[in-house]
Scaffold this active site. Sequence first.
Site, short mmCIF file in Angstrom:
data_model
loop_
_atom_site.label_atom_id
_atom_site.label_comp_id
_atom_site.label_asym_id
_atom_site.label_seq_id
_atom_site.Cartn_x
_atom_site.Cartn_y
_atom_site.Cartn_z
N ASN A 9 -15.82 29.18 26.41
CA ASN A 9 -17.12 28.54 26.13
C ASN A 9 -16.84 27.05 26.01
O ASN A 9 -16.34 26.60 24.99
CB ASN A 9 -17.69 29.10 24.82
N LYS A 11 -18.82 24.73 25.67
CA LYS A 11 -19.83 24.02 24.86
C LYS A 11 -20.27 22.76 25.59
O LYS A 11 -20.28 22.74 26.83
CB LYS A 11 -19.28 23.71 23.46
N HIS A 92 -25.35 32.61 20.58
CA HIS A 92 -24.21 31.92 19.93
C HIS A 92 -24.68 31.36 18.59
O HIS A 92 -25.83 30.93 18.45
CB HIS A 92 -23.71 30.79 20.84
N GLU A 94 -24.24 28.65 17.20
CA GLU A 94 -24.77 27.28 17.24
C GLU A 94 -26.21 27.27 17.72
O GLU A 94 -27.01 26.45 17.28
CB GLU A 94 -23.86 26.41 18.13
N GLU A 164 -18.19 36.88 16.34
CA GLU A 164 -17.74 35.53 16.01
C GLU A 164 -18.15 35.19 14.58
O GLU A 164 -19.30 34.78 14.34
CB GLU A 164 -18.38 34.52 16.97
N GLY A 170 -14.67 26.88 15.43
CA GLY A 170 -14.39 25.44 15.47
C GLY A 170 -13.81 24.89 14.18
O GLY A 170 -13.74 23.68 14.00
N SER A 209 -11.74 30.19 16.62
CA SER A 209 -10.45 29.50 16.52
C SER A 209 -9.29 30.31 17.11
O SER A 209 -8.18 30.27 16.57
CB SER A 209 -10.16 29.10 15.07
C1 PEP Z 1 -17.10 29.53 20.29
O1 PEP Z 1 -17.61 28.46 20.54
O2 PEP Z 1 -17.63 30.57 20.65
C2 PEP Z 1 -15.81 29.53 19.57
C3 PEP Z 1 -15.29 30.67 19.22
O3 PEP Z 1 -15.26 28.31 19.30
P1 PEP Z 1 -13.76 28.02 18.78
O4 PEP Z 1 -12.84 28.86 19.62
O5 PEP Z 1 -13.56 26.56 19.01
O6 PEP Z 1 -13.71 28.40 17.34
#
Ligand code: PEP
Length: 248
Positions: A9, A11, A92, A94, A164, A170, A209
């Site tokens: 992803n 982003k 997601h 976000e 998630e 993040g 992460s």
């Molecule tokens: C994500 O954006 O779905 C995500 C898991 O981000 P990160 O790996 O940076 O934590």
Amino acid sequence: MRKKLVAGNWKMHGSLTENAALLAAIKPALDGIEAAVCVPFPYLAQVQASLAGSSISWGAQNVSEQAKGAFTGEVSTAMLRDFGCEYVIVGHSERRSLYGESDELVARKYMAAQAAGLTPILCVGESLSEREGGVTEAVVARQLDAVIAAAGVASLASAVVAYEPVWAIGTGKTATPEQAQAVHAFIRRKLAALDANVAERLIIQYGGSVKAANAAELMAQPDIDGGLIGGASLIADEFIAICRAAAK
Ligand code: PEP
């Protein structure tokens, strides 16, 4: 045996130049390994041109629930199909937290994606306060139930679920393999109560992460079937190592 799927992803990151370098590095290194990248809309043509014919699929990070019309700024499922997308991320955290997407709106986007032949990557997960409040399973169940109520459990035969935990996205704080496995197993158990076959075949990715250093341990868990990778998907060596760990 379920296959494992790692999806990046990106982003709101990248540029034509940066993407070209990233794609040039990951494409040969992942030859024969199934993976995907979900990129910003303006770069779909670039990834389509670069990845067509490779083992890496591509997709978007959001989509409109509407088919077409006066919806300024929105992008439809048909438009994503025009650019060869296979996947689209829906729900997601976000999008849920920063853009106010409700469980019901996410379910409508999920259905629109499937109606167009796209595979939705449905994100679910609890916030830190929800985890500390002991309601992780209730939150994940509610998010799944909205989709099941709208689209039926059988629809999950053509979807991917990404667990998630919001507190791990993040932040550099990864859920331990045991914490992640516990929620993945909960999701599979919950779905198995409705349709054992769908539950058994469903790819449930972990996201939060994930990096090269922790990927192997996470991917070794019995109910973790790959990952949704944010930050580390922008670093070629990291993304390649994560995809290889999942493919082992
Ligand atoms: C994500 O954006 O779905 C995500 C898991 O981000 P990160 O790996 O940076 O934590």
